[in-house]
Motif scaffolding. Structure first.
Motif, PDB file in Angstrom:
ATOM      1  N   GLY A  68     -79.472  15.983  30.702  1.00 28.45           N
ATOM      2  CA  GLY A  68     -78.538  16.477  29.591  1.00 28.45           C
ATOM      3  C   GLY A  68     -77.428  15.342  29.311  1.00 28.45           C
ATOM      4  O   GLY A  68     -76.997  15.405  28.128  1.00 28.45           O
ATOM      5  N   GLN A  69     -76.831  14.546  30.159  1.00 28.69           N
ATOM      6  CA  GLN A  69     -75.999  13.727  29.856  1.00 28.69           C
ATOM      7  C   GLN A  69     -76.518  12.720  28.694  1.00 28.69           C
ATOM      8  O   GLN A  69     -75.818  12.176  27.742  1.00 28.69           O
ATOM      9  CB  GLN A  69     -75.328  13.081  30.925  1.00 28.69           C
ATOM     10  N   LYS A  70     -77.755  12.266  29.227  1.00 28.23           N
ATOM     11  CA  LYS A  70     -78.439  11.294  28.151  1.00 28.23           C
ATOM     12  C   LYS A  70     -78.702  11.891  26.805  1.00 28.23           C
ATOM     13  O   LYS A  70     -78.477  11.266  25.801  1.00 28.23           O
ATOM     14  CB  LYS A  70     -79.887  10.819  28.613  1.00 28.23           C
ATOM     15  N   GLU A  71     -79.216  13.166  26.638  1.00 27.54           N
ATOM     16  CA  GLU A  71     -79.387  13.826  25.386  1.00 27.54           C
ATOM     17  C   GLU A  71     -78.057  13.832  24.861  1.00 27.54           C
ATOM     18  O   GLU A  71     -77.808  13.648  23.502  1.00 27.54           O
ATOM     19  CB  GLU A  71     -79.917  14.902  25.832  1.00 27.54           C
ATOM     20  N   LEU A  72     -76.882  14.219  25.407  1.00 30.45           N
ATOM     21  CA  LEU A  72     -75.581  14.212  24.636  1.00 30.45           C
ATOM     22  C   LEU A  72     -75.154  13.067  24.164  1.00 30.45           C
ATOM     23  O   LEU A  72     -74.601  13.037  22.978  1.00 30.45           O
ATOM     24  CB  LEU A  72     -74.756  14.899  25.779  1.00 30.45           C
ATOM     25  N   GLN A  73     -75.283  12.001  24.892  1.00 29.66           N
ATOM     26  CA  GLN A  73     -75.119  10.787  24.483  1.00 29.66           C
ATOM     27  C   GLN A  73     -76.084  10.151  23.267  1.00 29.66           C
ATOM     28  O   GLN A  73     -75.269   9.575  22.362  1.00 29.66           O
ATOM     29  CB  GLN A  73     -75.219   9.594  25.552  1.00 29.66           C
ATOM     30  N   SER A  74     -77.139  10.634  23.469  1.00 32.81           N
ATOM     31  CA  SER A  74     -77.902  10.207  22.131  1.00 32.81           C
ATOM     32  C   SER A  74     -77.557  10.999  20.727  1.00 32.81           C
ATOM     33  O   SER A  74     -77.575  10.492  19.713  1.00 32.81           O
ATOM     34  CB  SER A  74     -79.322  10.923  22.437  1.00 32.81           C
ATOM     35  N   ILE A  75     -77.155  12.382  20.934  1.00 37.12           N
ATOM     36  CA  ILE A  75     -76.824  13.008  19.863  1.00 37.12           C
ATOM     37  C   ILE A  75     -75.316  12.494  19.350  1.00 37.12           C
ATOM     38  O   ILE A  75     -75.164  12.502  18.037  1.00 37.12           O
ATOM     39  CB  ILE A  75     -76.508  14.592  20.253  1.00 37.12           C
ATOM     40  N   MET A  76     -74.351  12.193  20.128  1.00 35.50           N
ATOM     41  CA  MET A  76     -73.173  11.485  19.890  1.00 35.50           C
ATOM     42  C   MET A  76     -73.386  10.416  19.099  1.00 35.50           C
ATOM     43  O   MET A  76     -72.532  10.200  18.083  1.00 35.50           O
ATOM     44  CB  MET A  76     -72.315  11.591  21.049  1.00 35.50           C
TER      45      MET A  76
END
Length: 295
Positions: free
Chosen positions: A279-287
């Motif tokens: 989830g953290q990786k996905e959030l960083q990717s979206i940001m």
């Protein structure tokens, strides 16, 4: 002239018979030699696993199987939370300068995590044992009040020394083997839940085999009126009275109850950690994508 009175039924011959049930059998077996003497001890030795289950059903009904369960239910949430959280904290503390964590570092982190969680929740563990094996007490508050009135506040920490000594290697071996075996698997298997479950079961089994004697020692030290004040008193005392096998009394029912519990807990924690990282990786990717669009 009247003949001799008929023999008492088995359940009447056993003064602490109501303390037998599946979750309680390990406690009863571990403290058996300390509580029973003479004929009562001989009668208790004749009680088998299946007979014990039947006996508790006859004496206390279905609810008897869960005697002493409330302190465990209250204890398990903070115990597991503190243990797993502190393990991650201690791993960061014991990392080398290059960010790697050695085997010794993993063992140290596991040992510290186990001792931290045990110290925080230890009074509830003592209450659980007392409620499970001592006759005449039906509620957790009754046991706690009796302990305070008759033995003082220090009684809630009887056996803390061997508990810390026992849990430190247990959690150290358990967590370290789990981490190392999981890390050694091919990457495609590391992410599978079945791999985590199998690895957790292996690590919990090895840790339990290694550390169970110290668990028996602490249970006997937790008992009211225990003759053992230190680990150095308890080890030779148990060995003289029960032999080496005395240290492993109740091992099988304990393993049947605790190994699945420990395996599922570690697997769940590992799975949740993976989900959080994903989830953290996905959030960083979206940001990052949003930042690029703004630029």
């Amino acid at each position: 002239m009247a003949g001799p009175p008929p023999p008492l039924p088995l359940c009447s011959q056993l003064p602490t018979a109501p303390s037998y049930s599946f979750p309680r059998i390990p406690f009863v077996l571990q403290t058996h030699g300390l509580r029973a003497t003479g004929a009562a001890a001989a009668a208790k030795k004749a009680i088998g696993f299946v007979e014990a289950i039947t006996l508790i059903r006859a004496e206390e009904g279905i609810k008897g199987y869960w005697k002493g369960n409330l302190p465990q239910v209250i204890r398990i949430i903070p115990y597991s939370a503190v243990q797993l959280f502190s393990y991650e904290v201690y791993k960061k503390l014991f990392r080398k300068k290059d960010g790697e964590l050695s085997v010794v570092g993993r063992l140290a982190a596991g040992a510290c995590a186990g001792m931290t969680s045990t110290f925080v929740t230890y009074p509830l563990d003592v209450l659980r044992l007392r409620l499970a094996v001592e006759p005449g007490c039906s509620t957790m508050s009754q046991v706690a009040l009796n302990m305070l009135r008759e033995e003082g506040m220090a009684s809630f920490y009887n056996g803390l020394g061997p508990s810390l000594l026992g849990i430190a290697p247990y959690i150290a071996v358990n967590f370290c083997i789990f981490d190392l075996v999981k890390k050694s698997l091919p990457e495609k298997y590391q992410r599978r839940t079945e791999s985590s479950l199998a690895t957790a079961l292996i690590s919990a089994t090895l840790a339990t085999l290694t550390c169970y004697p110290l668990d028996t020692v602490r249970r006997q030290m937790q008992m009211k009126g225990s003759p053992y004040n230190t680990v150095f008193d308890a080890f030779p005392g148990i060995l003289e009275r029960d032999g080496f096998i005395g240290f492993y009394r109740g091992f099988v029912p304990n393993a049947l109850k605790n190994l699945p519990n420990s395996s599922i807990r570690l697997t769940t924690f590992d799975t949740v950690k993976s989900l959080i990282k994903a989830g953290q990786k996905e959030l960083q990717s979206i940001m990052e994508e949003n930042r690029c669009k703004v630029v």
